[in-house]
Design an enzyme around this catalytic site. Structure first.
Site, mmCIF file in Angstrom:
data_model
loop_
_atom_site.group_PDB
_atom_site.id
_atom_site.type_symbol
_atom_site.label_atom_id
_atom_site.label_comp_id
_atom_site.label_asym_id
_atom_site.label_seq_id
_atom_site.Cartn_x
_atom_site.Cartn_y
_atom_site.Cartn_z
ATOM 1 N N ASP A 28 5.596 39.173 39.977
ATOM 2 C CA ASP A 28 6.624 39.188 41.058
ATOM 3 C C ASP A 28 6.159 40.212 42.099
ATOM 4 O O ASP A 28 6.264 41.317 42.009
ATOM 5 C CB ASP A 28 8.137 39.505 40.652
ATOM 6 C CG ASP A 28 9.110 39.152 41.793
ATOM 7 O OD1 ASP A 28 8.862 39.048 42.777
ATOM 8 O OD2 ASP A 28 10.319 39.264 41.350
ATOM 9 N N CYS A 43 29.786 56.390 37.261
ATOM 10 C CA CYS A 43 30.886 55.516 37.504
ATOM 11 C C CYS A 43 30.616 54.275 38.401
ATOM 12 O O CYS A 43 31.832 53.482 38.425
ATOM 13 C CB CYS A 43 31.924 56.376 38.043
ATOM 14 S SG CYS A 43 31.816 56.818 39.792
ATOM 15 N N CYS A 74 26.577 55.906 41.873
ATOM 16 C CA CYS A 74 26.892 56.940 40.914
ATOM 17 C C CYS A 74 26.316 55.999 39.344
ATOM 18 O O CYS A 74 27.137 55.113 39.226
ATOM 19 C CB CYS A 74 28.207 57.204 40.978
ATOM 20 S SG CYS A 74 28.391 58.329 39.572
ATOM 21 N N CYS A 109 33.913 60.706 41.258
ATOM 22 C CA CYS A 109 33.924 61.334 39.941
ATOM 23 C C CYS A 109 33.279 62.610 39.974
ATOM 24 O O CYS A 109 32.763 63.061 41.152
ATOM 25 C CB CYS A 109 33.366 60.403 38.576
ATOM 26 S SG CYS A 109 31.582 60.370 38.763
ATOM 27 N N CYS A 138 28.820 62.349 43.764
ATOM 28 C CA CYS A 138 29.675 61.278 43.796
ATOM 29 C C CYS A 138 30.761 61.101 44.299
ATOM 30 O O CYS A 138 31.640 62.397 44.033
ATOM 31 C CB CYS A 138 29.861 60.549 42.406
ATOM 32 S SG CYS A 138 30.786 59.034 42.092
#
Length: 424
Positions: A348, A200, A197, A231, A228
């Site tokens: 990369d 949170c 999430c 939350c 989530c």
């Protein structure tokens, strides 16, 4: 549009001249140099060129060039549209695009994810289109949670209307501070960057299952709900819903997306384009025929011919992009893979290990590009037989006449386009 001040007119004219010279001398399409010249003479040129237009900003990790093209095609039903058709998605490219069609009442600009706050602040665009966020150019781009956070801050307190893909949790979080949001359930095949999430940090419950979206059934792909556990952050209710080849509008009417661009990702792009078009007053019945007219985008999906071989060009810049390219590629055809690691690609190449290449088993695979050894090692570990080639030309020559799919990352793709005269 209102009349530009004299200094801005001069800067715009000289920028267009620089762009024309760039094209005439074969140095490029002029979409960057023209803007740079203009901004040198008038640093506030982008703001002045954007004034009094109905402007759409389109941003995402993948699909923004295609979606920009689709929206532009649709809006041409309403009038002239200024756009950065070749993907020059930073302020210099935006200046070139708007200066090249200074009287167009509409503007549709592809915007690099990191530059979106700056461009939004400069142009005061009334409409922003946000589609997906995933890892890309790992040594150059900001961490994608930070990008979503920048979007949130840029949108907060602005009278801007956002069209956003609610199936991507990071996009939803980034868009949720906007004054008005139209949510589109456009799907999210690549889910490996959004299991936590962003509000949170808790775990997200996701429908379907992981593995980068490979192996998902049609029903699992359509079931993209998420929430989530810790939350209240959860997927908002969409106004537009993509379901296979159809999209449902806010009134419950179904529209078949019989577009010419292949794959589910492009149907998602088309669904978003329809939502944008309707927001600007264009009915889907009028927009859809315009979407069907788009057959390729800056070389993507173009078929080129060489010595009896028909090569279809596909672009894949990151793990999510490769997953979508595999969805489009024909499993019955041989395939050429080409990977570079120049500046626009990111140096990369460790992201290659996030791509599941096992889907390529059973077809002839040829590997080329500046970082062909990196890709060769990844294929060897995945148990995919391949043939290593020193050049794209050699790879083509090793295959029998007929149809061939080609997947390349950004600069490798541009090099291949250049060999065929930058077909678009």
């Amino acid at each position: 549009m209102s009349q530009l001040p004299l200094r801005a007119q001069l800067a715009s004219a000289l920028g267009r001249t620089a762009a024309t010279l760039s094209r005439a001398t074969g140095r490029g399409d002029g979409s960057v140099i023209g803007g740079r010249v203009g901004l040198m003479l008038e640093p506030d040129l982008l703001r002045k060129l954007a004034a009094d237009r109905k402007l759409v900003l389109v941003s995402a990790t993948n699909g923004k060039t295609t979606t920009t093209r689709l929206i532009t095609s649709a809006l041409q039903e309403l009038g002239d549209v200024a756009t950065n058709a070749f993907g020059a998605n930073m302020p210099a490219g935006h200046v070139s695009a708007l200066a090249s069609n200074k009287d167009a009442p509409y503007g549709v600009l592809e915007v690099d994810e990191k530059y979106l706050p700056e461009v939004l602040d400069t142009t005061n665009a009334g409409l922003v289109c946000l589609m997906n966020l995933s890892r890309d150019q790992m040594d150059r781009a900001a961490e994608i949670w930070l990008l979503a956070q920048k979007w949130r801050r840029a949108l907060a307190g602005r009278p801007v209307h956002v069209i956003a893909n609610c199936d991507d949790p990071l996009v939803t979080w980034g868009a949720s501070t906007a004054a008005r949001v139209t949510w589109v359930a456009a799907g999210q095949r690549w889910r490996e960057d959004s299991w936590c999430c962003p509000e949170c940090g808790g775990p997200l419950d996701r429908s379907g299952f992981g593995n980068g979206g490979q192996g998902l059934t049609a029903a699992q792909m359509a079931d993209t709900n998420w929430a989530c556990r810790e939350c209240t952050f959860r997927r908002p209710e969409p106004s537009w819903v993509l379901d296979g080849e159809y999209v449902t509008d806010p009134r419950g009417q179904h529209w078949r997306l019989d577009i010419q661009l292949p794959g589910q990702a492009n149907r998602a792009n088309a669904a978003v384009a329809l939502a944008v078009a309707e927001t600007l007053g264009l009915d889907p019945a009028r927009a859809l025929p315009r979407l069907r007219m788009v057959t390729s985008v800056a070389g993507r999906y173009t078929t080129v011919e060489r010595d009896g071989r028909s090569l279809r060009l596909l672009l894949a810049k990151n793990p999510a992009g490769w997953l979508e390219a595999f969805d489009v590629a024909d499993p019955a055809l041989p395939i050429i893979l080409s990977v570079n690691a120049q500046g626009p690609d990111g140096r990369d190449t460790s992201w290659l290990w996030d791509v599941d290449y096992r889907i390529l088993r059973g077809r002839p695979v040829l590997v080329t590009g500046e970082r062909r050894l990196d890709l060769a090692l990844r294929l060897a570990v995945a148990g995919v037989p391949f043939q290593l080639c020193d050049s794209f030309e050699q790879a083509v020559g090793l295959l029998a006449p007929g149809k061939i799919d080609v997947i390349a990352n950004y600069t490798a793709f541009q090099q291949i386009r250049a060999e065929f005269g930058r077909a678009v």
